[in-house]
Design a protein around this motif. Structure first.
Motif, mmCIF file in Angstrom:
data_model
loop_
_atom_site.group_PDB
_atom_site.id
_atom_site.type_symbol
_atom_site.label_atom_id
_atom_site.label_comp_id
_atom_site.label_asym_id
_atom_site.label_seq_id
_atom_site.Cartn_x
_atom_site.Cartn_y
_atom_site.Cartn_z
ATOM 1 N N ASP A 38 63.152 -84.241 -29.500
ATOM 2 C CA ASP A 38 62.051 -83.864 -30.391
ATOM 3 C C ASP A 38 60.749 -83.568 -29.651
ATOM 4 N N LEU A 39 60.779 -83.609 -28.327
ATOM 5 C CA LEU A 39 59.630 -83.190 -27.537
ATOM 6 C C LEU A 39 59.852 -81.764 -27.041
ATOM 7 N N THR A 40 58.769 -81.097 -26.717
ATOM 8 C CA THR A 40 58.872 -79.728 -26.223
ATOM 9 C C THR A 40 59.389 -79.710 -24.790
ATOM 10 N N LEU A 41 59.707 -78.500 -24.339
ATOM 11 C CA LEU A 41 60.168 -78.340 -22.954
ATOM 12 C C LEU A 41 59.105 -78.856 -21.987
ATOM 13 N N TRP A 42 57.843 -78.455 -22.188
ATOM 14 C CA TRP A 42 56.816 -78.875 -21.232
ATOM 15 C C TRP A 42 56.580 -80.382 -21.276
ATOM 16 N N GLN A 43 56.708 -80.990 -22.446
ATOM 17 C CA GLN A 43 56.545 -82.436 -22.522
ATOM 18 C C GLN A 43 57.651 -83.144 -21.756
ATOM 19 N N ASN A 44 58.894 -82.626 -21.841
ATOM 20 C CA ASN A 44 59.994 -83.198 -21.083
ATOM 21 C C ASN A 44 59.785 -83.020 -19.586
ATOM 22 N N MET A 45 59.261 -81.879 -19.178
ATOM 23 C CA MET A 45 59.052 -81.620 -17.757
ATOM 24 C C MET A 45 57.992 -82.537 -17.160
ATOM 25 N N PHE A 46 57.000 -82.926 -17.968
ATOM 26 C CA PHE A 46 55.858 -83.665 -17.439
ATOM 27 C C PHE A 46 55.827 -85.136 -17.841
ATOM 28 N N ILE A 47 56.925 -85.640 -18.407
ATOM 29 C CA ILE A 47 56.943 -87.065 -18.758
ATOM 30 C C ILE A 47 56.757 -87.908 -17.500
ATOM 31 N N GLY A 48 55.769 -88.781 -17.540
ATOM 32 C CA GLY A 48 55.460 -89.620 -16.392
ATOM 33 C C GLY A 48 54.626 -88.930 -15.336
ATOM 34 N N ARG A 49 54.363 -87.628 -15.520
ATOM 35 C CA ARG A 49 53.564 -86.860 -14.554
ATOM 36 C C ARG A 49 52.483 -86.053 -15.289
ATOM 37 N N GLU A 50 51.981 -86.570 -16.375
ATOM 38 C CA GLU A 50 51.045 -85.846 -17.224
ATOM 39 C C GLU A 50 49.782 -85.452 -16.455
ATOM 40 N N VAL A 51 49.314 -84.239 -16.722
ATOM 41 C CA VAL A 51 48.078 -83.745 -16.119
ATOM 42 C C VAL A 51 46.935 -84.006 -17.102
ATOM 43 N N ARG A 52 45.880 -84.627 -16.609
ATOM 44 C CA ARG A 52 44.719 -84.931 -17.451
ATOM 45 C C ARG A 52 43.467 -84.309 -16.838
ATOM 46 N N ARG A 53 42.564 -83.894 -17.690
ATOM 47 C CA ARG A 53 41.278 -83.364 -17.265
ATOM 48 C C ARG A 53 40.169 -84.203 -17.890
ATOM 49 N N ARG A 54 39.220 -84.596 -17.073
ATOM 50 C CA ARG A 54 38.141 -85.454 -17.569
ATOM 51 C C ARG A 54 37.064 -84.612 -18.261
ATOM 52 N N VAL A 55 36.751 -85.006 -19.477
ATOM 53 C CA VAL A 55 35.671 -84.402 -20.246
ATOM 54 C C VAL A 55 34.700 -85.518 -20.591
ATOM 55 N N GLY A 56 33.631 -85.606 -19.837
ATOM 56 C CA GLY A 56 32.707 -86.722 -20.015
ATOM 57 C C GLY A 56 33.422 -88.027 -19.716
ATOM 58 N N PRO A 57 33.364 -88.984 -20.627
ATOM 59 C CA PRO A 57 34.021 -90.278 -20.396
ATOM 60 C C PRO A 57 35.511 -90.264 -20.730
ATOM 61 N N LEU A 58 36.022 -89.128 -21.264
ATOM 62 C CA LEU A 58 37.403 -89.062 -21.736
ATOM 63 C C LEU A 58 38.309 -88.357 -20.723
#
Length: 261
Positions: free
Chosen positions: A105-125
């Motif tokens: 039930d997850l998308t292809l990209w979610q399966n590819m990046f499980i445990g390797r998620e890319v995050r971008r900082r926006v202010g404190p988030l």
């Protein structure tokens, strides 16, 4: 000298994985009995044998799931007495099993990046970079011979061959040095199996390294560069695929032909 004119030391330098006298016992049950084999970089190395021959126990030792009770394993020239699963991944050892370990039930990209998620900082988030991950996932699978749908599609909507291709792409996408494939096409039809085999051959042409566990000797002959035969917890025979036949492999597995390394 070896059959290709190199000394044993020179041949050993070509080994990506070198297992010597590996032993695994559970109480009085011996799963691996001084098993020795190796795999060269940029090749598909097949391991065959009847059920109970020790194939699964061996790959679990390589993946760090089982801890050997004796012997040595050398990977990329570095000795490792025993690995944890985390250490195996850090070394670049990945696996694709029959159940694929994909989330339907997850998308292809979610399966590819499980445990390797890319995050971008926006202010404190720290927010998930969803568009970036989806674009990178599309790039990862774009060179596969299987027509994989958009990275934003769920895995549930894909065919068996597409799912298998995604699982293989995920395993090789993160700089993997060695991908272990356990019966990668056992549950697929002829067309899907052919598509997945084309994916494997394409990646081998890029000098990717694979260990292939398969009960299909025809598949072993199509995909592999070298074959190890296991029986009763030991590697009892080794062949370059070009120098053997499916019939000989059957005879070696069953014991109808005397095994020799």
């Amino acid at each position: 000298m070896t059959s290709n004119g190199r000394t044993p030391d020179e041949a050993a330098e070509e080994r990506l994985l070198d297992i010597r006298d590996l032993r695994l016992a559970f109480g009085n049950v011996v799963a691996l009995d001084n098993c020795s084999l190796y795999a060269r970089p940029g090749e598909v190395t097949a391991i065959i044998g009847d059920n109970g021959a020790g194939k699964s126990s061996l790959i679990k030792c390589i993946l760090g799931v089982n801890r050997p009770t004796g012997g040595t394993m050398t990977f990329r020239g570095q000795p490792h007495t025993a690995l944890s699963p985390h250490q195996a991944k850090d070394l670049g050892i990945e696996a694709v099993f029959q159940d694929l370990a994909l989330f339907d039930d997850l998308t292809l990209w979610q399966n590819m990046f499980i445990g390797r998620e890319v995050r971008r900082r926006v202010g404190p988030l720290a927010l998930l970079a969803k568009r970036e991950m989806a674009a990178r996932a599309d790039e990862m699978v774009s060179r596969l011979t299987v027509n994989v749908p958009s990275a934003r599609r769920t895995v549930r909507s894909m065919s068996g061959g597409q799912r298998q291709a995604v699982a293989i792409a995920r395993a090789v996408a993160w700089g993997s040095e060695l991908v272990i494939m356990d019966e990668p096409t056992a549950a697929l039809g002829l067309r899907e199996r052919t598509e997945v085999e084309e994916v494997i051959l394409g990646l081998r042409a890029e000098q990717r390294s694979f260990l292939l566990i398969s009960h299909s000797f025809d598949q072993v002959m199509r995909l592999s560069d070298a074959v190890w035969v296991m029986r009763q917890g030991r590697a009892v025979a080794h062949r370059r695929t070009r120098d053997t036949t499916g019939e000989e492999l059957v005879a070696l597995v069953t014991g109808a032909k005397s095994a020799e390394l």
